[in-house]
Design a protein around this motif. Structure first.
Motif, PDB file in Angstrom:
ATOM      1  N   GLU A 198       0.854  -1.191   0.000  1.00 15.41           N
ATOM      2  CA  GLU A 198       0.000   0.000   0.000  1.00 15.41           C
ATOM      3  C   GLU A 198       0.893   1.244   0.000  1.00 15.41           C
ATOM      4  N   PHE A 199       0.549   2.183  -0.834  1.00 15.78           N
ATOM      5  CA  PHE A 199       1.315   3.425  -0.958  1.00 15.78           C
ATOM      6  C   PHE A 199       1.208   4.251   0.315  1.00 15.78           C
ATOM      7  N   LEU A 200       2.354   4.786   0.780  1.00 16.67           N
ATOM      8  CA  LEU A 200       2.358   5.666   1.945  1.00 16.67           C
ATOM      9  C   LEU A 200       2.684   7.101   1.562  1.00 16.67           C
ATOM     10  N   THR A 201       3.833   7.293   0.867  1.00 14.26           N
ATOM     11  CA  THR A 201       4.255   8.645   0.572  1.00 14.26           C
ATOM     12  C   THR A 201       5.270   8.643  -0.555  1.00 14.26           C
ATOM     13  N   TYR A 202       5.527   9.841  -1.117  1.00  8.69           N
ATOM     14  CA  TYR A 202       6.374   9.979  -2.299  1.00  8.69           C
ATOM     15  C   TYR A 202       7.162  11.280  -2.218  1.00  8.69           C
ATOM     16  N   PHE A 203       8.430  11.224  -2.608  1.00  8.61           N
ATOM     17  CA  PHE A 203       9.304  12.385  -2.674  1.00  8.61           C
ATOM     18  C   PHE A 203       9.798  12.572  -4.102  1.00  8.61           C
ATOM     19  N   GLN A 204       9.840  13.812  -4.518  1.00  6.64           N
ATOM     20  CA  GLN A 204      10.593  14.165  -5.726  1.00  6.64           C
ATOM     21  C   GLN A 204      11.723  15.057  -5.231  1.00  6.64           C
ATOM     22  N   ASN A 205      12.939  14.558  -5.373  1.00  7.67           N
ATOM     23  CA  ASN A 205      14.105  15.188  -4.727  1.00  7.67           C
ATOM     24  C   ASN A 205      13.819  15.278  -3.224  1.00  7.67           C
ATOM     25  N   GLU A 206      13.930  16.470  -2.627  1.00 11.22           N
ATOM     26  CA  GLU A 206      13.702  16.549  -1.187  1.00 11.22           C
ATOM     27  C   GLU A 206      12.266  16.892  -0.827  1.00 11.22           C
ATOM     28  N   ALA A 207      11.432  17.166  -1.827  1.00 10.31           N
ATOM     29  CA  ALA A 207      10.055  17.589  -1.565  1.00 10.31           C
ATOM     30  C   ALA A 207       9.119  16.390  -1.433  1.00 10.31           C
ATOM     31  N   GLN A 208       8.363  16.382  -0.331  1.00 13.52           N
ATOM     32  CA  GLN A 208       7.364  15.343  -0.132  1.00 13.52           C
ATOM     33  C   GLN A 208       6.079  15.807  -0.801  1.00 13.52           C
ATOM     34  N   LEU A 209       5.715  15.188  -1.928  1.00 13.45           N
ATOM     35  CA  LEU A 209       4.633  15.698  -2.758  1.00 13.45           C
ATOM     36  C   LEU A 209       3.297  15.000  -2.550  1.00 13.45           C
ATOM     37  N   GLU A 210       3.325  13.819  -1.963  1.00 14.08           N
ATOM     38  CA  GLU A 210       2.059  13.096  -1.791  1.00 14.08           C
ATOM     39  C   GLU A 210       2.139  12.249  -0.537  1.00 14.08           C
ATOM     40  N   LYS A 211       1.049  12.270   0.244  1.00  8.84           N
ATOM     41  CA  LYS A 211       0.963  11.436   1.440  1.00  8.84           C
ATOM     42  C   LYS A 211      -0.375  10.721   1.449  1.00  8.84           C
ATOM     43  N   SER A 212      -0.365   9.449   1.721  1.00  4.57           N
ATOM     44  CA  SER A 212      -1.602   8.680   1.830  1.00  4.57           C
ATOM     45  C   SER A 212      -2.283   8.974   3.165  1.00  4.57           C
ATOM     46  N   ARG A 213      -3.590   8.773   3.185  1.00  2.00           N
ATOM     47  CA  ARG A 213      -4.301   8.917   4.464  1.00  2.00           C
ATOM     48  C   ARG A 213      -3.914   7.807   5.439  1.00  2.00           C
ATOM     49  N   LEU A 214      -3.218   6.783   4.935  1.00  4.73           N
ATOM     50  CA  LEU A 214      -2.708   5.737   5.822  1.00  4.73           C
ATOM     51  C   LEU A 214      -1.600   6.273   6.722  1.00  4.73           C
TER      52      LEU A 214
END
Lengths: 114, 112
Positions: free
Chosen positions: A44-60
């Motif tokens: 299950e997806f939790l979170t994603y970074f592009q370089n140092e920026a956290q661009l997406e976070k799951s509600r999980l």
């Protein structure tokens, strides 16, 4: 470069303790992803970074979870005040912008909360 | 919000071709289909991906129907080491990238 590296491979902790996992992506990959996988389920997806920026976070990703990628290279995932429900495999993956070849996953960190 | 459906489990004899089906009836015109597999206690491993045309690499072949609503992953000569969970995935858009949304996959067992 031998791929995505995750440490530790296994972690056993007591309920209520804090834990931190580390992920070292493939060096030329600027994107980094965290997933969680419980027994018998797909990741299950939790979170994603592009370089140092956290661009997406799951509600999980509850308030007890925090992820960082301070210099756009390695990343850490911290879980505060662990609960038994946090027991799972935590997977890290990386990819390069513009690549259609999907992600390269690490071998994961298996967390057991007792 | 996985966009694919797969059989829960399949069996195949060693040395035979393993054909794993996947339905993705809501796929959009520019969305790729990806296949990964996961061997026990390891991270998922990329196998192959495709958009419209059939694809082949050293691991497998991917056959996509003309309407793109389904696909089949073919392992031409299955070995015992191909026993794994196989995931068929359509990527989902998110900010700045696309994410892989895994379903439950197909547990493939290769029998001697």
């Amino acid at each position: 470069d031998t791929g995505v590296s995750q440490n530790p491979r296994h972690k056993i902790t007591k309920r209520g303790q804090n834990v931190t996992f580390r992920c070292d992506p493939i060096s030329e990959h600027n994107r980094l992803y965290w997933y969680r996988q419980t027994l018998g389920q797909g990741p299950e997806f939790l979170t994603y970074f592009q370089n140092e920026a956290q661009l997406e976070k799951s509600r999980l990703l509850s308030d007890r979870f925090s992820a960082e990628r301070p210099k756009g290279s390695f990343s850490t995932l911290e879980i505060q005040r662990t609960e038994q429900g946090d027991s799972a495999m935590y997977l890290c993956a990386s990819s390069a912008t513009g690549s259609n070849y999907g992600y390269t996953f690490g071998s994961g960190t298996r967390l057991t909360v007792v | 919000d996985a966009k694919t459906t797969q059989p829960t489990s399949m069996d195949c004899a060693e040395g035979r071709a393993a054909n794993l089906p996947c339905n993705h009836s809501t796929i959009s015109g520019n969305e790729y289909v990806y296949w990964y597999r996961q061997i026990h206690s390891q991270g998922p491993q990329y196998i192959i991906h495709g958009l419209k045309n059939n694809e082949t690499n050293e691991m497998a072949s991917l056959i996509i129907t003309e309407d793109r609503k389904s696909s089949t992953l073919i392992l031409p000569h299955a070995t015992l080491r191909d026993t794994a969970v196989y995931y068929c995935i359509v990527r989902v858009a998110m900010r700045g990238a696309q994410k892989l949304v895994f379903g439950q996959g197909t547990r493939l067992t290769i029998n001697p």
